[in-house]
Scaffold this active site. Structure first.
Site, mmCIF file in Angstrom:
data_model
loop_
_atom_site.group_PDB
_atom_site.id
_atom_site.type_symbol
_atom_site.label_atom_id
_atom_site.label_comp_id
_atom_site.label_asym_id
_atom_site.label_seq_id
_atom_site.Cartn_x
_atom_site.Cartn_y
_atom_site.Cartn_z
ATOM 1 N NE ARG A 106 -49.259 23.726 -57.927
ATOM 2 C CZ ARG A 106 -48.713 23.240 -59.137
ATOM 3 N NH1 ARG A 106 -47.519 22.733 -59.219
ATOM 4 N NH2 ARG A 106 -49.634 23.249 -59.995
ATOM 5 C CG HIS A 151 -48.707 26.770 -60.048
ATOM 6 N ND1 HIS A 151 -50.111 26.955 -60.418
ATOM 7 C CD2 HIS A 151 -48.468 26.104 -61.175
ATOM 8 C CE1 HIS A 151 -50.395 26.600 -61.552
ATOM 9 N NE2 HIS A 151 -49.280 25.759 -61.985
ATOM 10 C CG ASP A 158 -52.170 24.492 -63.887
ATOM 11 O OD1 ASP A 158 -51.366 24.879 -64.442
ATOM 12 O OD2 ASP A 158 -51.858 23.623 -62.823
ATOM 13 C CD GLU A 240 -47.444 21.416 -66.955
ATOM 14 O OE1 GLU A 240 -47.942 22.528 -66.667
ATOM 15 O OE2 GLU A 240 -46.559 20.438 -66.362
ATOM 16 C CG HIS A 243 -48.189 26.067 -66.558
ATOM 17 N ND1 HIS A 243 -47.750 25.517 -65.572
ATOM 18 C CD2 HIS A 243 -47.356 27.029 -66.640
ATOM 19 C CE1 HIS A 243 -47.088 26.297 -64.826
ATOM 20 N NE2 HIS A 243 -46.377 27.259 -65.591
#
Length: 269
Positions: A106, A151, A158, A240, A243
């Site tokens: 990301r 990320h 994810d 999460e 994740h």
């Protein structure tokens, strides 16, 4: 032609030239995009069988629009992370499952987009699905949004599981009625993944991987994903269930900003 007209023309010509020299062209801007280091690869080049549903390249996410930096819906990872994910996929295929990734590398510009959105308290277009029980003023304090993301270092993703044979997930239609991400699987958005107790990116404590309220098949599904990935060097973020970060990270202290696009990759894969 009067002297005044001549002077005016000269001024206009000079001003136009100045604008042309200072305004960056689209080509020039595109040429300034950073490139990925050579150890970044497209996941599809390492394992084409893993499903990719790159949510931030679509409007179906907590912001409600395509996120900055996602120019193509592809998963990019450091090669060690991609190869470890390939090994996990081989194990899961034998058990009748496939991995599906929602997000991989990301860029920092995407994280900046999240921060701008979180600071705009009037924008709650996607609250009904992704954060029904969370006051938007709490997103930073509760850890749902941060100025930096793992990320952006390239070894975090994810991910979920889909039972084979994989059925397609229907497209999201902007403006459609929103259902809470923790609603029963048959009621929330019809993702083709197995039931993990919540949808992806659900801002709720029910998303904590080992939340005691998640039991039965939902807990077993989370543990199957967790056990498989952790056996191959991935570490789960406890808050999460989706994740995971491959350790050791190839770039533990660097937050990259090259766009998510094939042309960002610097070597042939």
């Amino acid at each position: 032609m009067t002297r005044l007209t001549t002077v005016a023309r000269a001024l206009i010509t000079t001003f136009a030239a100045l604008l042309a020299s200072t305004a960056p062209s689209t080509t020039a801007q595109a040429g300034t995009d950073p490139k990925a280091p050579k150890d970044f690869v497209a996941l599809r080049s390492v394992d084409p069988t893993i499903i990719q549903e790159m949510r931030y390249a679509t409007p179906h996410n907590f912001v409600g629009e395509r996120i900055d930096g996602y120019r193509q819906p592809i998963c990019i990872l450091t090669r060690p992370a991609a190869e470890a994910l390939h090994k996990a996929q081989r194990k899961l295929l034998r058990q009748g499952y496939t991995l599906k990734v929602y997000d991989c590398y990301r860029p920092q510009r995407a994280v900046d987009h999240f921060v701008r959105w979180a600071e705009d308290l009037d924008d709650e277009a996607m609250k009904g699905e992704f954060y029904p029980n969370v006051d938007k003023t709490r997103l930073f304090a509760d850890g749902y949004i941060a100025a930096k993301s793992g990320h952006s270092r390239g070894s975090t993703l994810d991910v979920t599981l889909v039972r084979l044979p994989a059925k397609p997930t229907r497209p999201y239609h902007p403006g459609e009625p929103l259902v809470p991400c923790f609603a029963p699987k048959g009621e929330r958005f019809p993702d083709n993944s197995i039931d993990m107790g919540t949808g992806f990116d659900c801002f709720d404590t029910l998303s904590h991987t080992l939340d005691p309220r998640i039991q039965g098949p939902q807990r077993a599904n989370r543990l199957l994903l967790k056990g498989t990935l952790e056996s191959l060097g991935f570490v789960n973020l406890a808050e999460e269930w989706w994740h995971y970060t491959f350790k050791p990270e190839a770039h533990p202290d660097t937050y990259f900003d090259f766009p998510v696009a094939r042309k960002s990759l610097t070597s042939a894969h």
